[in-house]
Write a protein that holds these residues in place. Structure first.
Motif, mmCIF file in Angstrom:
data_model
loop_
_atom_site.group_PDB
_atom_site.id
_atom_site.type_symbol
_atom_site.label_atom_id
_atom_site.label_comp_id
_atom_site.label_asym_id
_atom_site.label_seq_id
_atom_site.Cartn_x
_atom_site.Cartn_y
_atom_site.Cartn_z
ATOM 1 N N UNK A 97 2.721 -5.193 14.064
ATOM 2 C CA UNK A 97 1.829 -4.599 13.086
ATOM 3 C C UNK A 97 0.711 -5.576 12.740
ATOM 4 N N UNK A 98 -0.387 -5.021 12.421
ATOM 5 C CA UNK A 98 -1.502 -5.857 12.002
ATOM 6 C C UNK A 98 -1.300 -6.341 10.576
ATOM 7 N N UNK A 99 -1.930 -7.456 10.285
ATOM 8 C CA UNK A 99 -1.813 -8.045 8.949
ATOM 9 C C UNK A 99 -2.392 -7.121 7.887
ATOM 10 N N UNK A 100 -3.525 -6.461 8.187
ATOM 11 C CA UNK A 100 -4.148 -5.581 7.199
ATOM 12 C C UNK A 100 -3.277 -4.358 6.913
ATOM 13 N N UNK A 101 -2.555 -3.881 7.915
ATOM 14 C CA UNK A 101 -1.658 -2.743 7.706
ATOM 15 C C UNK A 101 -0.486 -3.139 6.821
ATOM 16 N N UNK A 102 0.041 -4.340 7.025
ATOM 17 C CA UNK A 102 1.130 -4.820 6.173
ATOM 18 C C UNK A 102 0.677 -4.988 4.733
ATOM 19 N N UNK A 103 -0.530 -5.473 4.547
ATOM 20 C CA UNK A 103 -1.062 -5.627 3.188
ATOM 21 C C UNK A 103 -1.245 -4.258 2.543
ATOM 22 N N UNK A 104 -1.745 -3.286 3.295
ATOM 23 C CA UNK A 104 -1.943 -1.940 2.766
ATOM 24 C C UNK A 104 -0.615 -1.303 2.373
ATOM 25 N N UNK A 105 0.400 -1.454 3.220
ATOM 26 C CA UNK A 105 1.723 -0.893 2.920
ATOM 27 C C UNK A 105 2.329 -1.586 1.709
ATOM 28 N N UNK A 106 2.172 -2.897 1.599
ATOM 29 C CA UNK A 106 2.725 -3.605 0.446
ATOM 30 C C UNK A 106 2.031 -3.203 -0.846
ATOM 31 N N UNK A 107 0.739 -2.930 -0.784
ATOM 32 C CA UNK A 107 0.029 -2.456 -1.983
ATOM 33 C C UNK A 107 0.524 -1.080 -2.397
ATOM 34 N N UNK A 108 0.726 -0.200 -1.413
ATOM 35 C CA UNK A 108 1.230 1.142 -1.712
ATOM 36 C C UNK A 108 2.612 1.063 -2.355
ATOM 37 N N UNK A 109 3.482 0.226 -1.799
ATOM 38 C CA UNK A 109 4.830 0.078 -2.357
ATOM 39 C C UNK A 109 4.801 -0.547 -3.747
ATOM 40 N N UNK A 110 3.884 -1.471 -3.980
ATOM 41 C CA UNK A 110 3.778 -2.095 -5.295
ATOM 42 C C UNK A 110 3.309 -1.084 -6.345
ATOM 43 N N UNK A 111 2.322 -0.278 -6.004
ATOM 44 C CA UNK A 111 1.833 0.738 -6.934
ATOM 45 C C UNK A 111 2.912 1.779 -7.202
ATOM 46 N N UNK A 112 3.638 2.180 -6.154
ATOM 47 C CA UNK A 112 4.727 3.141 -6.330
ATOM 48 C C UNK A 112 5.842 2.538 -7.181
ATOM 49 N N UNK A 113 6.099 1.250 -7.003
ATOM 50 C CA UNK A 113 7.132 0.584 -7.793
ATOM 51 C C UNK A 113 6.783 0.494 -9.263
ATOM 52 N N UNK A 114 5.520 0.428 -9.578
ATOM 53 C CA UNK A 114 5.087 0.420 -10.976
ATOM 54 C C UNK A 114 4.949 1.842 -11.492
ATOM 55 N N UNK A 115 4.465 2.735 -10.658
ATOM 56 C CA UNK A 115 4.184 4.097 -11.090
ATOM 57 C C UNK A 115 5.417 4.941 -11.334
ATOM 58 N N UNK A 116 6.443 4.794 -10.502
ATOM 59 C CA UNK A 116 7.642 5.629 -10.656
ATOM 60 C C UNK A 116 8.359 5.376 -11.984
ATOM 61 N N UNK A 117 8.637 4.129 -12.364
ATOM 62 C CA UNK A 117 9.258 3.919 -13.681
ATOM 63 C C UNK A 117 8.349 4.368 -14.834
#
Length: 53
Positions: A1-21
């Motif tokens: 995987x490309x580095x930019x794709x990993x950063x994008x996925x980690x940002x999505x997971x971080x926002x979801x981790x804050x948004x769901x609670x």
């Protein structure tokens, strides 16, 4: 995987981790009227504050 794709996925997971609670708290505040009413009455009574002059 490309580095930019990993950063994008980690940002999505971080926002979801804050948004769901946050969404669960907001839904609980809207749906559980009685417990919120008791909390608001307690806060508005301000029994825990010392009166200073």
């Amino acid at each position: 995987m490309e580095k930019s794709l990993l950063i994008r996925i980690s940002r999505i997971l971080m926002i979801a981790g804050i948004g769901c609670p946050s969404l669960m708290v907001a839904a609980n505040n809207a749906l559980d009227y009685q417990s919120n009413l008791l909390f608001v009455q307690h806060v508005m009574s301000a029994q825990f504050m010392e009166h200073s002059s």
